[in-house]
Design a protein around this motif. Structure first.
Motif, PDB file in Angstrom:
ATOM      1  N   LEU A  67       0.810  -1.230   0.000  1.00  0.00           N
ATOM      2  CA  LEU A  67       0.000   0.000   0.000  1.00  0.00           C
ATOM      3  C   LEU A  67       0.838   1.273   0.000  1.00  0.00           C
ATOM      4  O   LEU A  67       0.455   2.257  -0.658  1.00  0.00           O
ATOM      5  CB  LEU A  67      -0.967  -0.018   1.184  1.00  0.00           C
ATOM      6  CG  LEU A  67      -2.339  -0.659   0.915  1.00  0.00           C
ATOM      7  CD1 LEU A  67      -3.045   0.000  -0.266  1.00  0.00           C
ATOM      8  CD2 LEU A  67      -2.235  -2.153   0.661  1.00  0.00           C
ATOM      9  N   ILE A  85      -7.388   2.817   0.571  1.00  0.00           N
ATOM     10  CA  ILE A  85      -6.250   3.689   0.863  1.00  0.00           C
ATOM     11  C   ILE A  85      -6.442   5.051   0.204  1.00  0.00           C
ATOM     12  O   ILE A  85      -6.101   6.089   0.788  1.00  0.00           O
ATOM     13  CB  ILE A  85      -4.918   3.044   0.427  1.00  0.00           C
ATOM     14  CG1 ILE A  85      -3.724   3.866   0.934  1.00  0.00           C
ATOM     15  CG2 ILE A  85      -4.820   2.890  -1.077  1.00  0.00           C
ATOM     16  CD1 ILE A  85      -3.582   3.928   2.428  1.00  0.00           C
ATOM     17  N   SER A 118      -8.622  -2.696  -1.622  1.00  0.00           N
ATOM     18  CA  SER A 118      -7.543  -2.050  -0.862  1.00  0.00           C
ATOM     19  C   SER A 118      -7.155  -0.719  -1.499  1.00  0.00           C
ATOM     20  O   SER A 118      -6.910   0.268  -0.806  1.00  0.00           O
ATOM     21  CB  SER A 118      -6.329  -2.968  -0.788  1.00  0.00           C
ATOM     22  OG  SER A 118      -6.630  -4.170  -0.116  1.00  0.00           O
TER      23      SER A 118
END
Length: 292
Positions: free
Chosen positions: A251, A282, A278
């Motif tokens: 990430l 983020i 994800s």
């Protein structure tokens, strides 16, 4: 030299998987401009586990070159083989770095006496300061405070990066070492509390994304301004969690890519790009914290 906010720097890679040195230079300049106190090159976040020795050494060398003596560079030099760790220590010591970050051997599961023998052998071979790195979530083996205290008697071992996330572990270590032994947080989620309890700084993943805020957090804590430091931490606390919903540095690289600081979020296998959910999460957190 080893206090404050040290960035656990990512190693940017292009679409072919080669090291992107232009991207690396851009990142180094970004951190200098935003007040980071130092850089850690080719640690866990820099994908040390999948960079062969020649690339590992070259990335460190180029990071030092790009830093231009404006901030210190610590080199990740650990290995699960003592002989390999000594080789890296000897080679990296010639690159202009300020010191070494050496992780507890992984996979082997060494005993505490084995850790003592391992790190003493590395420190004997080092001409620069060595910082121990305890991260049992990755290494399985956990270096206990009593072991740290014994190793702290070696003249070249000057500190530890503690990534246990335990404030009690910090206190237990503080009780056994001298006040000048550097204790750095390796867990962003607990870094504010760590600093408020006398920790000397952080080696931070979050600092890849918000270096100015992490540096300010450390500066305020060092000045005893804990209320203001807590306010800064609260502004970025969602990032501490969001950056770790997939294995580091998946990430962080994606976030830097979305910020336009690197041209590709590529990683070395067996790590791959993040899942769509994800990515969305983020990016949402980045917008909420004002990064995007």
């Amino acid at each position: 030299m080893f206090k404050g906010s040290f960035v656990a720097l990512v190693t940017p890679m292009d679409e072919k998987g080669d090291i992107d040195y232009k991207g690396l230079q851009k990142l180094v300049e970004f951190h200098i401009q935003n007040g980071s106190h130092g850089l850690v090159s080719v640690g866990t976040t820099g994908e040390s586990a999948t960079l062969p020795f020649d690339e590992h050494i070259d990335v460190v060398k180029r990071t030092v070159e790009f830093a231009q003596n404006k901030i210190p560079v610590i080199a990740g030099s650990g290995a699960n083989s003592t002989a390999e760790a000594i080789f890296l220590t000897e080679q990296l010591g010639q690159t202009g770095i300020a010191g070494f970050l050496s992780v507890v051997p992984y996979y082997n599961k060494p005993q505490q006496k084995g850790m003592i023998a391992h790190f003493n052998a590395i420190a004997d071979a080092a001409d620069l300061p060595v910082i121990l790195y305890n991260v049992p979530s990755r290494t399985v083996a956990d270096m206990l405070p009593e072991t740290v205290a014994e190793l702290a008697t070696h003249k070249n071992i000057i500190g530890i990066k503690d990534a246990t996330g335990s404030i009690q572990r910090l206190k237990d270590t503080q009780a056994l070492v001298s006040e000048d032994f550097i204790i750095l947080s390796g867990d962003d989620a607990s870094a504010y509390e760590f600093l408020s309890e006398g920790g000397h700084g952080v080696i931070s993943v979050t600092a890849n994304i918000v270096p100015a805020q992490m540096a300010e957090l450390c500066n305020l804590a060092a000045a005893g301004q804990y209320t203001q430091a807590r306010e800064v931490n609260e502004q970025i606390s969602a990032l501490h969690e969001a950056l770790f919903i997939e294995p580091n540095p998946v990430l962080p690289k994606w976030a830097l890519y979305k910020m336009g600081l690197i041209e590709s979020a590529n990683l070395r296998l067996p790590l791959v790009l993040p899942e769509l959910e994800s990515k969305k999460y983020i990016e949402q957190v980045m917008r909420e914290t004002g990064v995007l």
